[in-house]
Design an enzyme around this catalytic site. Structure first.
Site, mmCIF file in Angstrom:
data_model
loop_
_atom_site.group_PDB
_atom_site.id
_atom_site.type_symbol
_atom_site.label_atom_id
_atom_site.label_comp_id
_atom_site.label_asym_id
_atom_site.label_seq_id
_atom_site.Cartn_x
_atom_site.Cartn_y
_atom_site.Cartn_z
ATOM 1 N N ASP B 269 19.377 43.923 0.542
ATOM 2 C CA ASP B 269 20.331 44.931 0.977
ATOM 3 C C ASP B 269 20.908 45.667 -0.219
ATOM 4 O O ASP B 269 20.977 46.895 -0.251
ATOM 5 C CB ASP B 269 21.452 44.231 1.762
ATOM 6 N N ASP B 376 24.721 43.831 10.175
ATOM 7 C CA ASP B 376 25.750 43.085 9.463
ATOM 8 C C ASP B 376 26.395 42.074 10.380
ATOM 9 O O ASP B 376 26.580 40.910 10.019
ATOM 10 C CB ASP B 376 26.834 44.029 8.929
#
Lengths: 256, 458
Positions: B269, B376
């Site tokens: 990420d 997330d």
């Protein structure tokens, strides 16, 4: 070990704190963040003190009972001192944060005063400390079992709940006292907080002789409450006005 | 990714803001970047499909991953004022994200602790083919690392595929994929979840009632997520599908692989969003070049937005981009449900790269909101759920991970307010979560257990 015990102990331990949270903290997002950050700081202090204790235990002889007990006492005292050290670190961080917020605000006025942050930070410490002491007990209370079947005290859950409640309150008041001491450079206030904390933790060594641990803790809580109230601007007159619901004059501190 | 958006949508549409969930247009605002939820979501969907035996083409999976990549943030035009406003409203937006993240985690932890189905080992996903049942520690570690490499490569491939699809404007493909993904999530996974919950509590339910419940739940969910609906209902649905996806991951990822994958996803990420050649960054830049919103689907949005009718000249472009996002999200296979309209980029997180969300509309400033990719949500819940499932029945570990993740999210939002560009939401939170999980489980637990057995308090 029933739902009654579970709910009873939960609300004894966390009820007052929940009420305080709902009425004073839940409305303001900044306070919630300070609360959670306070919980985080307490958690880090616990982690470090557990690390030290763990290393000490692993390095020592597990069969030696007095040594293990001594290490446990050392671990507890060290943990208390580390918690207060992290309270000081948190105070430093909050001071910087408030300065930053003042600099960024439009009217150069902080959205939250240092006394309010002291209260919220103390509450954060207390809630996390209480949660860590109590949650596993509550989870076990839901399941089957008999308390004290091997000859231990039958009041284990109840006294744990009361001890947790008094600890949450104590942490809140200690937060106020500690931050006030740091603000005004009154070192004896800080020392008093540390000594009180050590006393409360030390008194739990009397368990299961609950008179020796609960009664002093509640007395210390009353003392700390009065002191914190006086430091926050309260007085006997304020209290009287509040209780009689009189409207004139300054309102008690915590209404802010 | 976390996106901070203004709710100014295009005003053409006489949409009632109460009914529309997302505003298509929003003025440039500093966006918070979310992690790779969407990619993960896509992947999860792929996994689910495999599990259910559906024949998914590799493309689909790739699509899923692609959609997950988040879109980078858009620059805010009003620098200082925005900066101040951002910080001024910063606390409120942090709480606007704390609440859904907490709710998702509560759902996952409650399910893990009560429904035994999600902690039983019943096989593994195709993306983690190496088994962890080996006797030696070294072999187990090696297998988990290999599993992680495979999983991350799948995510990378899917993200790159998504970026390519987006670059070459294959919007319909992505859109269809997203619809399929959310269909599977809302119907099939909900059916399985409901079945297991009913089994756990020994409640009987006849098939007609079951059909009615699932049909209503799924249909309303599709409408809310992909079209218009009350904001709170849409938020609730997004939380529920994130929780479902996280539960799938918790069930089907072997233990050590799960932890290594969590760590690797955070690193990926970070790189995908911040490196100049990262897929997510390229996605955002492409969207910025075309002046379109990026991947509006599968993003949790906390504020009310006007639906945009795309009546403006560039609304068509936005509409297209919207579709792209939707399809991209579908590609992600996860439960990313594309938000209807030109809403800002909802992103679901599929186990893929995070997609930063950017809103390009320059309409007048309205109520600001924050967006966080569903990927997330999923990975935070996976961490906390795994902690609840595997931490020796200890609640302290779960609580510690929960606080760590919230603090990580707070720090990420603070960095977002400072840097005002797309930021990944996973690295800080997952790092804190992992550190606290392992240290609480191994160091704090013996200490607290010893204290509790003597009823000592610190």
């Amino acid at each position: 070990m029933t739902l009654a015990i579970f709910f009873g102990c939960t609300f004894i331990a966390f009820g007052p704190a929940l009420g305080l949270f709902l009425f004073t903290i839940a409305r303001d997002p900044l306070r919630i963040i300070i609360l959670i950050a306070g919980a985080f700081f307490w958690l880090v202090s616990l982690l470090l003190s557990s690390l030290i204790w763990f290393i000490a235990v692993k390095a020592s002889d597990p069969q030696d009972e007095p040594l293990q007990k001594g290490l446990l006492i050392f671990g507890i005292m060290f943990s208390v001192l580390l918690q207060e050290a992290f309270r000081f670190l948190y105070y430093k961080l909050l001071r910087k944060a408030i300065k930053g917020l003042v600099a960024l605000s439009e009217d150069s006025c902080s959205p939250i005063s240092i006394q309010q942050t002291a209260y919220v930070a103390g509450m954060g410490f207390g809630l996390m400390s209480g949660a860590f002491s109590m949650i596993n007990l509550l989870a076990d209370a839901l399941g089957p079992g008999t308390v004290g079947i091997h000859g231990d005290s039958q009041l284990y859950f109840l006294t744990s709940a009361f001890m947790t409640m008094v600890l949450i309150f104590l942490h809140t008041f200690w937060g106020i006292l500690f931050f006030h001491g740091c603000e005004h450079r009154c070192w004896w206030e800080i020392t008093a907080v540390i000594i009180m904390h050590l006393t409360v933790s030390g008194s739990t060594f009397c368990n299961p002789l609950y008179m020796g641990s609960l009664v002093p803790s509640y007395l210390l809580m009353a003392t700390a409450a009065t002191w914190a109230y006086l430091l926050s601007g309260g007085s006997a007159q304020n209290l009287r006005r509040f209780l009689l619901c009189l409207r004139n004059g300054p309102s008690p501190q915590l209404e802010s | 990714m976390i996106t901070f958006m203004n709710n100014s949508d295009s005003e053409e549409e006489p949409c009632n803001e109460r009914t529309s969930l997302m505003s298509a247009e929003s003025p440039p605002v500093p966006s918070y970047q979310d992690g790779l939820q969407t990619a993960e979501a896509g992947e999860a969907q792929a996994h689910r499909k495999r599990r259910t035996g559906s024949s998914r083409s590799p493309n689909n999976i790739a699509d899923g991953d692609m959609s997950d990549s988040g879109v980078p943030v858009r620059e805010s035009a009003l620098e200082n004022e925005e900066e101040e406003l951002t910080l001024k409203y910063g606390a409120k937006h942090v709480i606007m994200l704390f609440v859904p993240v907490t709710l998702c985690m509560i759902v996952v932890v409650a399910t893990i602790k009560s429904v035994r189905f999600y902690t039983e080992k019943n096989g593994q996903l195709i993306y983690t083919p190496f088994s962890e049942d080996t006797p030696s520690v070294g072999q187990r570690l090696l297998n988990s690392v290999l599993n992680t490499i495979i999983m991350i490569s799948v995510i990378v491939v899917m993200t790159v595929f998504l970026v390519l699809l987006y670059k070459y404007r294959c919007y319909k493909f992505i859109h269809g994929w997203l619809i399929l993904s959310s269909l599977m999530l809302l119907f099939l996974f909900t059916y399985i979840y409901l079945g297991e919950v009913l089994k756990t509590y020994n409640v009987a339910m006849d098939y007609p009632t079951l059909f009615l419940v699932i049909w209503n739940f799924g249909a309303v969910g599709m409408i809310c997520i992909h079209w218009k609906g009350p904001l709170q209902l849409q938020q609730a649905y997004l939380i529920m599908i994130s929780a479902l996806m996280a539960l799938v991951f918790i069930k089907y990822l072997p233990e050590w692989s799960a932890w290594v994958i969590l760590g690797a996803i955070s690193i990926y990420d970070l790189m995908a969003v911040l490196c100049p050649k990262g897929p997510l960054r390229m996605l955002v830049e492409t969207a910025q070049e075309r002046n379109e919103p990026i991947f509006p689907a599968l993003i949790y949005s906390s504020a009310m937005m006007w639906t945009v009718g795309m009546a403006k000249p560039d609304t068509a472009a936005r509409g297209a981009s919207q579709q792209t996002w939707d399809s991209a999200e579908d590609g992600g296979e996860n439960h990313r449900s594309p938000l209807h309209g030109d809403s800002q980029m909802p992103e679901t997180r599929s186990p893929g790269p995070t997609r930063p969300i950017t809103s390009f509309e320059e309409l007048e400033e309205e109520e600001r909101g924050v967006k966080l990719g569903l990927g997330d949500f999923i990975f935070y819940s996976v961490l906390v759920g795994k902690a609840a499932a595997t931490a020796s029945g200890d609640w302290n570990t779960t609580l510690a991970c929960f606080v760590a993740i919230l603090i990580g999210l707070c720090l990420t939002l603070l960095l977002l307010a400072v840097f005002k560009k797309a930021l990944p939401a996973l690295p800080i939170s997952i790092t804190f979560g992992l550190v606290f999980y392992f240290s609480t489980d191994n160091l704090v637990r013996p200490f607290m257990d010893t204290l509790a057995s003597h009823q000592l308090y610190i």
